[in-house]
Motif scaffolding. Structure first.
Motif, PDB file in Angstrom:
ATOM      1  N   ASN A 166       3.181  15.613  65.900  1.00 21.45           N
ATOM      2  CA  ASN A 166       2.154  16.108  66.354  1.00 21.45           C
ATOM      3  C   ASN A 166       1.038  15.979  65.792  1.00 21.45           C
ATOM      4  OD1 ASN A 166       2.303  18.338  64.479  1.00 21.45           O
ATOM      5  ND2 ASN A 166       3.221  19.585  65.912  1.00 21.45           N
ATOM      6  N   GLY A 167       1.038  15.014  64.814  1.00 22.07           N
ATOM      7  CA  GLY A 167      -0.218  14.598  64.068  1.00 22.07           C
ATOM      8  C   GLY A 167      -0.488  15.374  62.910  1.00 22.07           C
ATOM      9  N   CYS A 168       0.350  15.623  62.059  1.00 18.46           N
ATOM     10  CA  CYS A 168       0.190  16.365  60.813  1.00 18.46           C
ATOM     11  C   CYS A 168      -0.665  15.580  59.877  1.00 18.46           C
ATOM     12  CB  CYS A 168       1.522  16.645  59.894  1.00 18.46           C
ATOM     13  SG  CYS A 168       2.286  15.196  59.265  1.00 18.46           S
ATOM     14  N   LEU A 169      -1.256  16.083  58.695  1.00 15.80           N
ATOM     15  CA  LEU A 169      -2.095  15.284  57.960  1.00 15.80           C
ATOM     16  C   LEU A 169      -1.342  14.402  57.055  1.00 15.80           C
ATOM     17  CD1 LEU A 169      -4.690  17.125  58.471  1.00 15.80           C
ATOM     18  CD2 LEU A 169      -5.116  17.091  56.020  1.00 15.80           C
ATOM     19  N   GLU A 170      -1.675  13.160  56.569  1.00 11.82           N
ATOM     20  CA  GLU A 170      -1.176  12.305  55.732  1.00 11.82           C
ATOM     21  C   GLU A 170      -2.170  12.006  54.485  1.00 11.82           C
ATOM     22  OE1 GLU A 170      -0.278   8.895  57.966  1.00 11.82           O
ATOM     23  OE2 GLU A 170       0.729   9.904  59.588  1.00 11.82           O
ATOM     24  N   ALA A 178      -3.212  10.103  50.769  1.00 14.55           N
ATOM     25  CA  ALA A 178      -2.901   8.843  50.070  1.00 14.55           C
ATOM     26  C   ALA A 178      -2.712   9.587  48.443  1.00 14.55           C
ATOM     27  CB  ALA A 178      -4.060   8.083  50.002  1.00 14.55           C
ATOM     28  N   ALA A 179      -1.737  10.017  47.864  1.00 18.16           N
ATOM     29  CA  ALA A 179      -1.475  10.778  46.924  1.00 18.16           C
ATOM     30  C   ALA A 179      -1.692   9.956  45.873  1.00 18.16           C
ATOM     31  CB  ALA A 179       0.211  11.081  46.735  1.00 18.16           C
ATOM     32  N   GLY A 180      -2.808  10.661  44.821  1.00 15.26           N
ATOM     33  CA  GLY A 180      -2.989  10.124  43.603  1.00 15.26           C
ATOM     34  C   GLY A 180      -4.220   9.338  43.544  1.00 15.26           C
ATOM     35  N   ARG A 181      -4.888   9.165  44.798  1.00 16.75           N
ATOM     36  CA  ARG A 181      -6.062   8.276  44.798  1.00 16.75           C
ATOM     37  C   ARG A 181      -7.408   9.205  44.789  1.00 16.75           C
ATOM     38  NH1 ARG A 181      -4.194   3.289  46.328  1.00 16.75           N
ATOM     39  NH2 ARG A 181      -6.354   2.337  45.480  1.00 16.75           N
ATOM     40  N   HIS A 182      -7.186  10.358  44.583  1.00 14.92           N
ATOM     41  CA  HIS A 182      -8.338  11.439  44.444  1.00 14.92           C
ATOM     42  C   HIS A 182      -9.271  10.859  43.191  1.00 14.92           C
ATOM     43  CE1 HIS A 182      -5.476  13.164  42.085  1.00 14.92           C
ATOM     44  NE2 HIS A 182      -6.264  14.009  41.544  1.00 14.92           N
ATOM     45  N   SER A 196      -4.897  -0.695  51.876  1.00 20.43           N
ATOM     46  CA  SER A 196      -4.669  -0.705  50.636  1.00 20.43           C
ATOM     47  C   SER A 196      -3.729   0.338  49.906  1.00 20.43           C
ATOM     48  CB  SER A 196      -5.640  -1.023  49.531  1.00 20.43           C
ATOM     49  OG  SER A 196      -6.339  -0.069  49.661  1.00 20.43           O
ATOM     50  N   LEU A 197      -3.694   1.546  50.954  1.00 18.81           N
ATOM     51  CA  LEU A 197      -3.358   2.660  50.572  1.00 18.81           C
ATOM     52  C   LEU A 197      -1.964   3.043  51.041  1.00 18.81           C
ATOM     53  CD1 LEU A 197      -6.618   4.850  50.993  1.00 18.81           C
ATOM     54  CD2 LEU A 197      -5.667   3.936  48.837  1.00 18.81           C
ATOM     55  N   ASP A 198      -1.019   3.947  50.334  1.00 17.28           N
ATOM     56  CA  ASP A 198       0.131   4.436  50.909  1.00 17.28           C
ATOM     57  C   ASP A 198      -0.067   5.922  51.312  1.00 17.28           C
ATOM     58  OD1 ASP A 198       1.765   2.140  50.665  1.00 17.28           O
ATOM     59  OD2 ASP A 198       2.109   2.620  48.591  1.00 17.28           O
ATOM     60  N   PHE A 199       0.269   6.235  52.570  1.00 16.30           N
ATOM     61  CA  PHE A 199       0.005   7.526  53.024  1.00 16.30           C
ATOM     62  C   PHE A 199       1.271   8.460  53.162  1.00 16.30           C
ATOM     63  CE2 PHE A 199      -4.093   5.678  54.106  1.00 16.30           C
ATOM     64  CZ  PHE A 199      -5.004   6.617  53.751  1.00 16.30           C
ATOM     65  N   THR A 200       1.283   9.525  52.774  1.00 20.30           N
ATOM     66  CA  THR A 200       2.404  10.448  52.852  1.00 20.30           C
ATOM     67  C   THR A 200       2.187  11.872  53.734  1.00 20.30           C
ATOM     68  OG1 THR A 200       3.178  10.015  50.420  1.00 20.30           O
ATOM     69  CG2 THR A 200       3.935  11.869  51.630  1.00 20.30           C
ATOM     70  N   SER A 245      -7.989  17.917  47.535  1.00 15.86           N
ATOM     71  CA  SER A 245      -9.311  17.634  46.868  1.00 15.86           C
ATOM     72  C   SER A 245     -10.173  17.133  47.936  1.00 15.86           C
ATOM     73  CB  SER A 245      -9.119  16.774  45.691  1.00 15.86           C
ATOM     74  OG  SER A 245     -10.433  15.825  45.462  1.00 15.86           O
ATOM     75  N   SER A 246     -11.413  17.241  47.923  1.00 17.06           N
ATOM     76  CA  SER A 246     -12.399  16.613  48.644  1.00 17.06           C
ATOM     77  C   SER A 246     -12.625  15.064  48.439  1.00 17.06           C
ATOM     78  CB  SER A 246     -13.742  17.102  48.862  1.00 17.06           C
ATOM     79  OG  SER A 246     -13.720  18.613  49.285  1.00 17.06           O
ATOM     80  N   TYR A 247     -11.800  14.473  47.617  1.00 19.65           N
ATOM     81  CA  TYR A 247     -11.907  13.026  47.105  1.00 19.65           C
ATOM     82  C   TYR A 247     -10.285  12.325  47.665  1.00 19.65           C
ATOM     83  CZ  TYR A 247     -16.297  13.494  44.997  1.00 19.65           C
ATOM     84  OH  TYR A 247     -17.519  13.590  44.737  1.00 19.65           O
ATOM     85  N   ILE A 248      -9.334  13.123  48.108  1.00 18.60           N
ATOM     86  CA  ILE A 248      -8.211  12.416  48.419  1.00 18.60           C
ATOM     87  C   ILE A 248      -8.265  11.817  49.719  1.00 18.60           C
ATOM     88  CG2 ILE A 248      -7.213  14.618  49.236  1.00 18.60           C
ATOM     89  CD1 ILE A 248      -4.539  13.488  48.282  1.00 18.60           C
ATOM     90  N   PRO A 249      -7.959  10.445  49.991  1.00 22.49           N
ATOM     91  CA  PRO A 249      -7.999  10.114  51.195  1.00 22.49           C
ATOM     92  C   PRO A 249      -7.021  10.569  52.282  1.00 22.49           C
ATOM     93  CG  PRO A 249      -8.138   8.128  49.534  1.00 22.49           C
ATOM     94  CD  PRO A 249      -7.671   9.645  48.684  1.00 22.49           C
ATOM     95  N   HIS A 250      -7.161  10.768  53.268  1.00 24.49           N
ATOM     96  CA  HIS A 250      -6.493  11.394  54.342  1.00 24.49           C
ATOM     97  C   HIS A 250      -6.703  10.970  55.720  1.00 24.49           C
ATOM     98  CE1 HIS A 250      -9.545  14.268  53.857  1.00 24.49           C
ATOM     99  NE2 HIS A 250      -9.155  15.070  54.763  1.00 24.49           N
ATOM    100  N   ARG A 251      -5.594  11.274  56.765  1.00 22.00           N
ATOM    101  CA  ARG A 251      -5.735  11.016  58.094  1.00 22.00           C
ATOM    102  C   ARG A 251      -4.765  11.666  58.766  1.00 22.00           C
ATOM    103  NH1 ARG A 251      -2.984   5.050  57.763  1.00 22.00           N
ATOM    104  NH2 ARG A 251      -0.892   5.761  57.562  1.00 22.00           N
ATOM    105  N   SER A 252      -4.976  11.746  60.156  1.00 29.21           N
ATOM    106  CA  SER A 252      -3.924  12.205  61.033  1.00 29.21           C
ATOM    107  C   SER A 252      -3.707  11.453  62.174  1.00 29.21           C
ATOM    108  CB  SER A 252      -4.254  13.764  61.233  1.00 29.21           C
ATOM    109  OG  SER A 252      -5.605  13.925  62.231  1.00 29.21           O
TER     110      SER A 252
END
Length: 485
Positions: free
Chosen positions: A152-156, A158-162, A182-186, A199-206
């Motif tokens: 159902n579209g949880c957040l993903e 990119a750990a450590g890239r903040h 270039s990123l691995d999303f969890t 963090s407001s700097y961690i890349p994320h998506r859903s």
């Protein structure tokens, strides 16, 4: 854990949680709210979702168009109108939790509920910081009101890239295609009562919601108190900056945003596409230009559902929407077009399906709701721009061909001639010269020819599944030839 309105008491794992946050840019903490508290949050969210639209500078409802019709996608600026919830968010355990992670006392900066009903769109990879330019120290707490899953579209994240600052930032405030690749999303799957602080700097998506259940989450952003109480200023600025139907100050929403649940009355103003049809420069859609291979089956199921729901409606007096799509794609395939252009041909009128436009609606051809923009916005979150680009331009391509190709106008169907007038009429020679120099314009003109021919009664074509499991699947999985006209 302390009482609801008291200071949050960390578990014995506090050192581990802090270390995880520092290393990864987010931390998922389970059962911050117990079952009774989670149930109360759920009731409040239901109450807020039932509030009427407010035109009095109060709460802000936002809507999106899905294959199931218009749905509430977001509500924000809510704490002043539900004081019980306001106390939880402004003076309870959440600001205490966030403050300990930030290392500073905090104020609530903004709050919203993202509902993501079945069929709801996803959000392109982004970082939140570009939307908060007046702040330097801020974190977001994500509270699960309902289960958040991959389906159902949880957040993903990119750990450590903040730690890298802004990554691949585009003009739309999202990550570039290259940066995202270039990123691995969890995935961060959550249960009601869980909290994820990031963090407001961690890349994320859903991703879009491909399940049958809603996924309501509370998003609460806090800033360090030393920077001041800025929440009221934030909402004043946002109201002034947002265009009607837009969700955010950055253009990461991948669906068709509406300012009202009344879909037929809305011009499809999207968060990621702005195109003029009079020959002026267009801003190409950014974001995820290519669906990940693991997402391909979900996209195909989404398209199957869309055609099953709307495909049997009449495009004109001769063909249904699905028949027209299949004829257009078959003509492209027989002409030896690339998988990209075959896919664009099949899906060129997907905007009509999204907006439920068909002959059964009064005035279907009397008002230009710019279905090409709605369709291109939908496709841009799932396909490369070699697919979305020709779709975006296939309406002005008709206006171009009427100018550039002798006899083209005379061969148009009566319905196409009628719609041409509400779409702006024939381009001038200067406008035609400007149009054909645009990216994907030549492919759009080629698609347009297939489009105009794909309106024959009972013409034999391959099945929808032929195209979905063939050209469309190859495009989604990166196995298609991108060389289009």
């Amino acid at each position: 854990m302390s009482a609801i309105f008291g200071v949050f008491s960390w578990s014995a794992a506090i050192a581990e949680d802090k270390a995880f946050y520092s290393a990864n840019g987010y931390v998922h903490i389970r059962n911050v709210f117990n079952s009774s508290e989670a149930a109360l949050l759920s009731r409040w969210v239901e109450e807020i979702g039932a509030w009427p639209q407010s035109n009095e500078s109060k709460w802000m409802h936002h809507y999106e168009h899905t294959v199931h019709g218009a749905r509430l996608t977001r509500t924000e600026n809510i704490v002043s109108y539900l004081p019980q919830l306001g106390r939880w968010l402004m003076a309870g355990k959440l600001p205490s939790l966030v403050g300990q992670l930030l290392g500073d006392d905090v104020f609530l900066y903004k709050e919203k509920i993202n509902y993501k009903y079945p069929g709801g769109a996803g959000y392109a990879a982004h970082q939140d910081a570009p939307a908060y330019k007046q702040l330097s120290r801020h974190l977001t707490a994500l509270v699960a009101v309902e289960r958040a899953t991959v389906a159902n579209g949880c957040l993903e994240f990119a750990a450590g890239r903040h730690r890298e600052g802004l990554i691949g930032l585009t003009e739309d405030g999202i990550l570039s295609q290259e940066a995202e690749a270039s990123l691995d999303f969890t995935p961060c799957e959550m249960e009601p009562g869980d909290v994820a602080v990031f963090s407001s700097y961690i890349p994320h998506r859903s991703r879009p919601n491909h399940s049958g259940e809603r996924r309501a989450l509370l998003y609460l952003t806090y800033n360090a108190q030393r920077e001041g109480y800025l929440r009221d200023e934030y909402y004043r600025h946002k109201r002034a900056a947002l265009k009607s139907g837009q969700l955010s100050l950055i253009k990461h929403f991948q669906g068709v945003a509406l300012s009202s649940p009344e879909v037929p009355d809305q011009q499809p103003i999207t968060a990621r596409v702005e195109v003029t049809v009079a020959g002026e420069a267009s801003a190409l859609a950014n974001g995820q230009a290519h669906a990940a291979p693991t997402a391909a089956p979900n996209v195909l199921d989404e398209l199957r559902a869309m055609f099953a729901t709307y495909g049997k409606t009449m495009y004109d007096s001769v063909v249904t929407q699905e028949e027209h799509a299949l004829q257009t794609a078959a003509l492209a395939e027989r002409a030896g077009a690339s998988d990209m252009l075959v896919t664009a041909s099949l899906l060129h009128d997907v905007g009509h399906l999204l907006l439920d436009e068909h002959m059964g609606n009064d005035g279907f051809l009397d008002h230009d709701k710019q279905h090409e923009l709605a369709g291109a916005a939908y496709l841009a979150g799932r396909f490369p721009d070699e697919v979305a680009g020709p779709v975006r331009l296939h309406v002005p391509a008709k206006r171009y061909l009427c100018q550039a190709r002798p006899g083209y106008w005379e061969a148009l169907s009566p319905a196409s001639k009628r719609s041409l007038e509400v779409q702006g009429g024939v381009l001038s020679s200067e406008e035609a010269d400007e149009f054909i120099r645009r990216p994907h314009a030549a492919a759009a003109a080629e698609l347009r020819v297939f489009d105009d021919l794909g309106k024959a009664r009972a013409a034999p074509t391959p099945t929808l599944e032929h195209f979905l499991s063939g050209a469309v699947m190859r495009v989604l999985t990166g196995r298609a030839d991108k060389n289009v006209a």
